[in-house]
Design a protein around this motif. Structure first.
Motif, PDB file in Angstrom:
ATOM      1  N   LEU A  40      51.422  -6.563 -57.196  1.00 19.86           N
ATOM      2  CA  LEU A  40      51.584  -7.492 -56.082  1.00 19.86           C
ATOM      3  C   LEU A  40      50.639  -7.187 -54.932  1.00 19.86           C
ATOM      4  N   SER A  41      50.311  -5.927 -54.750  1.00 19.29           N
ATOM      5  CA  SER A  41      49.366  -5.516 -53.709  1.00 19.29           C
ATOM      6  C   SER A  41      48.752  -4.190 -54.144  1.00 19.29           C
ATOM      7  N   SER A  42      47.954  -3.587 -53.271  1.00 11.88           N
ATOM      8  CA  SER A  42      47.268  -2.351 -53.660  1.00 11.88           C
ATOM      9  C   SER A  42      48.233  -1.198 -53.891  1.00 11.88           C
ATOM     10  N   HIS A  43      49.444  -1.276 -53.303  1.00 14.09           N
ATOM     11  CA  HIS A  43      50.409  -0.183 -53.429  1.00 14.09           C
ATOM     12  C   HIS A  43      51.791  -0.676 -53.848  1.00 14.09           C
ATOM     13  N   LEU A  44      51.854  -1.762 -54.603  1.00 15.68           N
ATOM     14  CA  LEU A  44      53.156  -2.297 -55.015  1.00 15.68           C
ATOM     15  C   LEU A  44      53.049  -2.996 -56.357  1.00 15.68           C
ATOM     16  N   ILE A  45      53.954  -2.650 -57.278  1.00 14.48           N
ATOM     17  CA  ILE A  45      54.023  -3.317 -58.571  1.00 14.48           C
ATOM     18  C   ILE A  45      55.461  -3.783 -58.820  1.00 14.48           C
ATOM     19  N   MET A  46      55.581  -4.786 -59.664  1.00 11.48           N
ATOM     20  CA  MET A  46      56.887  -5.332 -60.011  1.00 11.48           C
ATOM     21  C   MET A  46      56.981  -5.485 -61.514  1.00 11.48           C
ATOM     22  N   ALA A  47      58.012  -4.890 -62.109  1.00 16.77           N
ATOM     23  CA  ALA A  47      58.313  -5.095 -63.521  1.00 16.77           C
ATOM     24  C   ALA A  47      59.418  -6.135 -63.603  1.00 16.77           C
ATOM     25  N   VAL A  48      59.238  -7.155 -64.434  1.00 18.38           N
ATOM     26  CA  VAL A  48      60.163  -8.285 -64.465  1.00 18.38           C
ATOM     27  C   VAL A  48      60.752  -8.481 -65.860  1.00 18.38           C
ATOM     28  N   SER A  49      61.992  -8.981 -65.862  1.00 18.92           N
ATOM     29  CA  SER A  49      62.679  -9.295 -67.108  1.00 18.92           C
ATOM     30  C   SER A  49      63.413 -10.607 -66.926  1.00 18.92           C
ATOM     31  N   GLY A  50      63.382 -11.451 -67.953  1.00 16.25           N
ATOM     32  CA  GLY A  50      64.054 -12.736 -67.872  1.00 16.25           C
ATOM     33  C   GLY A  50      63.358 -13.763 -68.745  1.00 16.25           C
ATOM     34  N   GLU A  51      63.599 -15.034 -68.439  1.00 13.99           N
ATOM     35  CA  GLU A  51      62.943 -16.104 -69.183  1.00 13.99           C
ATOM     36  C   GLU A  51      61.427 -16.013 -69.004  1.00 13.99           C
ATOM     37  N   ALA A  52      60.685 -16.202 -70.102  1.00 14.80           N
ATOM     38  CA  ALA A  52      59.231 -15.993 -70.080  1.00 14.80           C
ATOM     39  C   ALA A  52      58.543 -16.831 -69.010  1.00 14.80           C
ATOM     40  N   GLY A  53      58.892 -18.108 -68.916  1.00 17.63           N
ATOM     41  CA  GLY A  53      58.260 -18.970 -67.912  1.00 17.63           C
ATOM     42  C   GLY A  53      58.608 -18.563 -66.504  1.00 17.63           C
ATOM     43  N   ASP A  54      59.873 -18.239 -66.278  1.00 14.99           N
ATOM     44  CA  ASP A  54      60.321 -17.843 -64.942  1.00 14.99           C
ATOM     45  C   ASP A  54      59.634 -16.565 -64.473  1.00 14.99           C
ATOM     46  N   THR A  55      59.550 -15.574 -65.343  1.00 11.32           N
ATOM     47  CA  THR A  55      58.993 -14.290 -64.933  1.00 11.32           C
ATOM     48  C   THR A  55      57.531 -14.426 -64.526  1.00 11.32           C
ATOM     49  N   THR A  56      56.746 -15.143 -65.327  1.00 11.35           N
ATOM     50  CA  THR A  56      55.326 -15.305 -65.022  1.00 11.35           C
ATOM     51  C   THR A  56      55.120 -16.111 -63.750  1.00 11.35           C
ATOM     52  N   GLN A  57      55.799 -17.252 -63.652  1.00 12.02           N
ATOM     53  CA  GLN A  57      55.627 -18.114 -62.489  1.00 12.02           C
ATOM     54  C   GLN A  57      56.090 -17.416 -61.213  1.00 12.02           C
ATOM     55  N   PHE A  58      57.232 -16.729 -61.293  1.00 11.67           N
ATOM     56  CA  PHE A  58      57.772 -16.058 -60.118  1.00 11.67           C
ATOM     57  C   PHE A  58      56.858 -14.927 -59.648  1.00 11.67           C
ATOM     58  N   ALA A  59      56.404 -14.086 -60.589  1.00 14.17           N
ATOM     59  CA  ALA A  59      55.545 -12.960 -60.223  1.00 14.17           C
ATOM     60  C   ALA A  59      54.234 -13.450 -59.611  1.00 14.17           C
ATOM     61  N   GLU A  60      53.658 -14.507 -60.180  1.00 18.61           N
ATOM     62  CA  GLU A  60      52.408 -15.041 -59.630  1.00 18.61           C
ATOM     63  C   GLU A  60      52.627 -15.641 -58.245  1.00 18.61           C
ATOM     64  N   TYR A  61      53.747 -16.314 -58.049  1.00 24.36           N
ATOM     65  CA  TYR A  61      54.067 -16.896 -56.739  1.00 24.36           C
ATOM     66  C   TYR A  61      54.185 -15.810 -55.669  1.00 24.36           C
ATOM     67  N   ILE A  62      54.891 -14.734 -55.994  1.00 29.59           N
ATOM     68  CA  ILE A  62      55.064 -13.631 -55.032  1.00 29.59           C
ATOM     69  C   ILE A  62      53.723 -12.962 -54.750  1.00 29.59           C
ATOM     70  N   ALA A  63      52.949 -12.672 -55.803  1.00 26.32           N
ATOM     71  CA  ALA A  63      51.662 -11.991 -55.630  1.00 26.32           C
ATOM     72  C   ALA A  63      50.705 -12.826 -54.773  1.00 26.32           C
ATOM     73  N   LYS A  64      50.634 -14.129 -55.020  1.00 27.66           N
ATOM     74  CA  LYS A  64      49.711 -14.989 -54.266  1.00 27.66           C
ATOM     75  C   LYS A  64      50.127 -15.101 -52.802  1.00 27.66           C
ATOM     76  N   ASN A  65      51.432 -15.143 -52.537  1.00 27.98           N
ATOM     77  CA  ASN A  65      51.895 -15.229 -51.156  1.00 27.98           C
ATOM     78  C   ASN A  65      51.652 -13.925 -50.398  1.00 27.98           C
ATOM     79  N   ILE A  66      51.763 -12.802 -51.083  1.00 29.43           N
ATOM     80  CA  ILE A  66      51.466 -11.515 -50.441  1.00 29.43           C
ATOM     81  C   ILE A  66      49.970 -11.417 -50.122  1.00 29.43           C
ATOM     82  N   GLN A  67      49.142 -11.917 -51.037  1.00 32.75           N
ATOM     83  CA  GLN A  67      47.703 -11.939 -50.777  1.00 32.75           C
ATOM     84  C   GLN A  67      47.354 -12.899 -49.644  1.00 32.75           C
ATOM     85  N   LEU A  68      48.049 -14.027 -49.574  1.00 37.21           N
ATOM     86  CA  LEU A  68      47.838 -14.981 -48.494  1.00 37.21           C
ATOM     87  C   LEU A  68      48.176 -14.355 -47.143  1.00 37.21           C
TER      88      LEU A  68
END
Length: 204
Positions: A40-68
């Motif tokens: 998610l950032s230079s010093h933060l990672i997230m391991a996710v479990s759940g529905e395949a579509g939800d996990t990918t979309q959610f992780a990308e949404y969080i990562a992009k907003n943190i970069q923004l």
């Protein structure tokens, strides 16, 4: 409870996060080289479990907003602040027509305070800071090992060996085959990929 397994352990100077590499659908193994961790950032990672579509979309949404946030303000969110933003996002979507069914372990290191952080967050938006945790049925077999052998002052090699014990115990006692775990470490130097842990008796 999930057939997938996520493990996070916080030590004095770093955090280790591991996730199994199997993508399961009912009784079928769809993929054996899956990466369930997202930086998610230079010093933060997230391991996710759940529905395949939800996990990918959610992780990308969080990562992009943190970069923004970094682009707008010129500095990164502290790991704890990014975790609370993630929790807020889950809570908001839970009250909408598009909830995210995602459970996650978030590990990071705050370079400003020189402290590691580890959080478990479920799909209802509950968020708990922890020293160590294992999500999924695999946690039933590995939490006891961490209860017994965990020490916050462990070195990187000792922490990695502790993860190996957990993986081997899951392999020995769990009916579902989770032979390989991807491992990443977060420290003051950022995120580092460690060698994949392969359970005893499995081909590398």
């Amino acid at each position: 409870m999930s057939l997938e397994c996520l493990i996070g352990i916080k030590f004095n100077n770093f955090v280790l996060v591991a996730s199994d590499m199997s993508r399961l659908q009912s009784i079928i193994v769809q993929k054996s080289v899956d990466d369930k961790m997202h930086q998610l950032s230079s010093h933060l990672i997230m391991a996710v479990s759940g529905e395949a579509g939800d996990t990918t979309q959610f992780a990308e949404y969080i990562a992009k907003n943190i970069q923004l946030y970094k682009m707008r303000n010129g500095y990164e969110l502290a790991p704890a602040s990014a975790v609370h933003f993630t929790r807020h996002t889950i809570a908001n979507h839970l009250r909408s027509r598009e909830p995210y069914f995602v459970n996650s372990i978030m590990g990071g290191f705050d370079p400003d305070t020189n402290t590691p952080v580890l959080f478990y967050m479920d799909y209802l938006g509950s968020c708990v800071p922890l020293d160590y945790y294992a999500f999924g049925y695999g946690g039933m077999f590995s939490l006891g090992i961490m209860d017994k052998d965990y020490r916050p002052n462990m070195t990187k090699d000792e922490g990695y060996a502790l993860l190996k014990l957990c993986v081997n115990e899951i392999k020995r006692r769990f009916i579902v085959n989770l032979p390989k775990f991807r491992v990443r470490m977060v420290s003051k130097d950022g995120v580092k990929e460690l060698p994949v842990i392969v359970a005893e008796g499995e081909a590398p």
